[in-house]
Design an enzyme around this catalytic site. Structure first.
Site, short mmCIF file in Angstrom:
data_model
loop_
_atom_site.label_atom_id
_atom_site.label_comp_id
_atom_site.label_asym_id
_atom_site.label_seq_id
_atom_site.Cartn_x
_atom_site.Cartn_y
_atom_site.Cartn_z
N ASP A 19 0.98 46.70 -14.76
CA ASP A 19 2.15 46.44 -13.91
C ASP A 19 1.65 45.90 -12.57
O ASP A 19 1.23 46.67 -11.71
CB ASP A 19 2.98 47.71 -13.71
CG ASP A 19 4.33 47.41 -13.09
OD1 ASP A 19 5.26 47.04 -13.82
OD2 ASP A 19 4.46 47.53 -11.85
N GLU A 21 1.39 44.25 -8.86
CA GLU A 21 2.15 44.10 -7.61
C GLU A 21 1.78 42.73 -7.06
O GLU A 21 0.63 42.29 -7.18
CB GLU A 21 1.83 45.20 -6.61
CG GLU A 21 2.26 46.59 -7.05
CD GLU A 21 3.72 46.67 -7.47
OE1 GLU A 21 4.58 46.11 -6.75
OE2 GLU A 21 4.01 47.29 -8.51
N ASP A 119 5.48 40.19 -15.69
CA ASP A 119 4.07 40.40 -15.32
C ASP A 119 3.18 39.31 -15.90
O ASP A 119 2.34 38.75 -15.20
CB ASP A 119 3.60 41.78 -15.79
CG ASP A 119 4.22 42.88 -14.97
OD1 ASP A 119 3.69 43.19 -13.90
OD2 ASP A 119 5.28 43.41 -15.38
N HIS A 178 6.59 51.34 -6.95
CA HIS A 178 6.01 50.06 -6.54
C HIS A 178 4.54 50.15 -6.15
O HIS A 178 3.99 49.19 -5.62
CB HIS A 178 6.84 49.37 -5.43
CG HIS A 178 8.24 49.11 -5.85
ND1 HIS A 178 8.56 48.24 -6.87
CD2 HIS A 178 9.42 49.63 -5.41
CE1 HIS A 178 9.87 48.22 -7.03
NE2 HIS A 178 10.41 49.06 -6.18
N ASP A 183 3.30 52.95 -11.15
CA ASP A 183 4.27 52.35 -12.08
C ASP A 183 3.69 52.31 -13.50
O ASP A 183 4.35 52.67 -14.46
CB ASP A 183 4.65 50.93 -11.64
CG ASP A 183 5.70 50.90 -10.53
OD1 ASP A 183 6.21 51.98 -10.15
OD2 ASP A 183 6.02 49.79 -10.04
#
Length: 234
Positions: A19, A21, A119, A178, A183
């Site tokens: 995941d 960022e 993603d 986040h 996550d």
């Protein structure tokens, strides 16, 4: 829990939950270029149904090296953290080395898993163009857990946000929302619960020629290939 199923056959020996960022601005203006700033991987052993290992590195953005206040408050990633981080190709190399050490794609079969399509089809795709590297072959197919969850538990798409999926399974979010690693760990908890409940988590999306495509559940089952560093684009 259904103990008989726990030792049952999963499609893959391992699942790698990712995941990302990425850099962002308030309101997400359409012309803004998102760059990956955190690359986490959570390794789920589908036999033991446990998180076996985790990887996390931050990434230095190059197009917009200065993070917006919005991005900092959303992700908890500070300017100092990304300033000290490696650029994306080096971090990708480190991820690949970490995966190789765990013999993924050689001794053990595995698949990537994400929360939604973005993603891989958006963030990784864009980042590889920015970094002038080809898209890595090990990430060309993945399990979109939102689709798997919706199909398995027969719930509509608006019931497949991360916090709602957890809530519906009687769990609450653990950690900082986040944070890419947190996550990923929470997504892994959902994947583990789905495996316990008898779901065959299998690849359901892929990227081909830069386009997002659906993978049929009736097609042949293939794990991801052994990870290799992609070549630089000309």
């Amino acid at each position: 829990m259904q103990k008989e199923h726990i030792s049952g056959d999963s499609c893959y020996d391992y699942i790698c939950v990712v995941d990302f960022e990425a850099t962002c601005e308030e309101g997400n203006p359409p012309e803004f270029v998102h760059e990956i700033i955190e690359f986490p991987v959570v390794l789920v052993n589908t036999r033991t149904l446990e998180i076996e290992d985790t990887f996390q590195q931050y990434v230095k953005p190059e197009v917009n090296p200065k993070l917006s206040d919005f991005c900092i408050s959303l992700t908890g990633i500070t300017q100092d953290i990304v300033d000290k981080a490696d650029i994306f190709p080096q971090v990708l190399q480190n991820v690949i080395e970490w995966m190789r050490q765990r013999e993924l794609g050689t001794k053990y079969s595995y698949s990537m898993l994400t929360d939604g399509s973005w993603d891989m089809s958006k963030f990784l795709n864009i980042q590889c163009r920015i970094s002038r590297i080809k898209y890595p072959s090990f990430a060309k197919k993945w399990i979109n857990i939102r689709k798997s969850y919706g199909n398995f538990y027969k719930v509509p798409r608006n019931q497949t946000k991360l916090t709602i999926m957890l809530e519906n399974l009687g769990m609450s979010y653990d950690g900082r929302p986040h944070s890419g690693l947190d996550d990923s760990k929470n997504i892994a908890r959902i994947a583990i619960r789905m495996l316990q409940d008898g779901c065959d988590l299998r690849v359901n999306e892929r990227i081909h020629g830069g386009q997002l495509m659906t993978v049929s559940s009736s097609g042949p089952l293939e794990g991801a290939p052994a990870p290799q560093m992609p070549r630089y684009r000309n």
